[in-house]
Design a protein around this motif. Structure first.
Motif, PDB file in Angstrom:
ATOM      1  N   ALA A  17      -0.011  -1.922   0.373  1.00 44.79           N
ATOM      2  CA  ALA A  17      -0.016  -1.964   1.836  1.00 44.79           C
ATOM      3  C   ALA A  17       0.443  -0.661   2.469  1.00 44.79           C
ATOM      4  CB  ALA A  17       0.859  -3.127   2.311  1.00 44.79           C
ATOM      5  N   SER A  18      -0.127   0.411   2.021  1.00 42.29           N
ATOM      6  CA  SER A  18       0.231   1.674   2.650  1.00 42.29           C
ATOM      7  C   SER A  18      -1.034   2.466   2.960  1.00 42.29           C
ATOM      8  CB  SER A  18       1.141   2.477   1.730  1.00 42.29           C
ATOM      9  OG  SER A  18       0.454   2.762   0.549  1.00 42.29           O
ATOM     10  N   THR A  19      -0.892   3.455   3.821  1.00 46.02           N
ATOM     11  CA  THR A  19      -2.049   4.263   4.186  1.00 46.02           C
ATOM     12  C   THR A  19      -1.990   5.605   3.486  1.00 46.02           C
ATOM     13  OG1 THR A  19      -1.730   3.331   6.358  1.00 46.02           O
ATOM     14  CG2 THR A  19      -3.441   4.983   6.132  1.00 46.02           C
ATOM     15  N   HIS A 190      -4.577  -0.233  11.132  1.00 43.53           N
ATOM     16  CA  HIS A 190      -4.565  -0.352   9.668  1.00 43.53           C
ATOM     17  C   HIS A 190      -3.352  -1.164   9.198  1.00 43.53           C
ATOM     18  CE1 HIS A 190      -5.041   1.590   5.518  1.00 43.53           C
ATOM     19  NE2 HIS A 190      -3.903   0.920   5.445  1.00 43.53           N
ATOM     20  N   HIS A 194      -2.734  -5.273   7.613  1.00 38.32           N
ATOM     21  CA  HIS A 194      -1.972  -5.669   6.412  1.00 38.32           C
ATOM     22  C   HIS A 194      -1.106  -6.891   6.711  1.00 38.32           C
ATOM     23  CE1 HIS A 194      -3.000  -2.596   3.613  1.00 38.32           C
ATOM     24  NE2 HIS A 194      -2.458  -1.604   4.278  1.00 38.32           N
ATOM     25  N   HIS A 200      -4.566  -3.865  -0.353  1.00 41.26           N
ATOM     26  CA  HIS A 200      -5.464  -2.867  -0.928  1.00 41.26           C
ATOM     27  C   HIS A 200      -5.875  -3.210  -2.354  1.00 41.26           C
ATOM     28  CE1 HIS A 200      -5.348  -0.259   2.412  1.00 41.26           C
ATOM     29  NE2 HIS A 200      -4.082   0.075   2.295  1.00 41.26           N
TER      30      HIS A 200
HETATM   31 ZN   LIG Z   1      -2.749   0.371   3.812  1.00 40.04          ZN
END
Ligand SMILES: [Zn+2]
Length: 229
Positions: A17-19, A190, A194, A200
């Motif tokens: 869960a990160s960009t 984004h 989540h 992801h």
């Molecule tokens: Zn993400």
């Protein structure tokens, strides 16, 4: 043990869960060619800034507030809805990559179903607030020490969430300090998606996931709105 926990924590946030700024986003095949407008039967999606933890009078906060002002116009625009509904992957498949909630691999979702989930706005950790994008955002600036030991988050992650356990979106000062409102729109969309349960998958197809695509689509629309003003 401490190191172990740290690695586990880091792995869980970064992987799911990160960009990642290096992901190449595929915005879809149809958007440019599409000239018909669909009628949508969707509720208005409200944007509620519950808590924003940024420095006082910070230039970044000013851009974040500008982004939050843009968000309802962007998300409720026909272009945003249509971009998701008609999305197709590089291979032409009209669906998103990792098109399911949490780990429910057996419950694949169509674009229309994903669109409905977004407009339902039901964050896992914020019950009973439907049709609302509830935003709790805090900025994190890595210390010099963290920059040394946690280099990957500090230099390589724009923002992250822990959607099962927290309502917070943590954003990285390193990126946000140079961002204008449309890029912040992108990242907030984004991260917020989540919180609805979309995680992801493989990095190879990450750019075709709803988090990345909706974020980029929202950024493009925000830029158009600003240009027209
Ligand atoms: Zn993400």
């Amino acid at each position: 043990m401490k190191t172990c926990l740290f690695i586990l924590f880091f792995f869980s946030t970064h992987t799911f869960a990160s960009t990642d700024p290096d992901v190449k986003v595929w915005i879809g095949n149809k958007l440019e060619k599409s000239n018909h407008q669909i009628e949508f039967d969707l509720p208005w999606l409200d944007v509620v800034d519950e808590e924003l933890e940024f420095g006082k009078n910070s230039i970044i906060l000013h851009q974040v507030e500008k982004a939050i002002e843009l968000l309802p116009k962007v998300l409720n625009s026909p272009k945003f809805k249509q971009g998701i509904l008609e999305y197709s992957r590089r291979n032409g498949d009209q669906k998103f990559s990792r098109n399911y909630l949490w780990d429910r691999k057996d419950e694949k979702l169509s674009n229309a179903e994903i669109l409905n989930i977004i407009f339902k706005g039901h964050e896992h950790t914020i019950p009973d607030t439907y049709n609302q994008m509830n935003l709790n955002v805090k900025m994190k600036k890595c210390t010099r020490f963290e920059n040394m030991v946690k280099r990957k988050w500090c230099k390589g992650v724009i923002g992250h969430t822990l959607p099962k356990s927290s309502k917070w979106i943590t954003v990285n000062w390193q990126f946000y300090r140079g961002y204008k409102a449309p890029q912040i729109v992108n990242n907030l969309v984004h991260e917020w998606i989540h919180l609805l349960g979309f995680l992801h998958g493989s990095k190879k197809t990450m750019g075709e996931e709803i988090t990345y695509v909706a974020g980029r689509l929202a950024q493009n629309i925000a830029e158009e709105i600003l240009a027209a003003e």
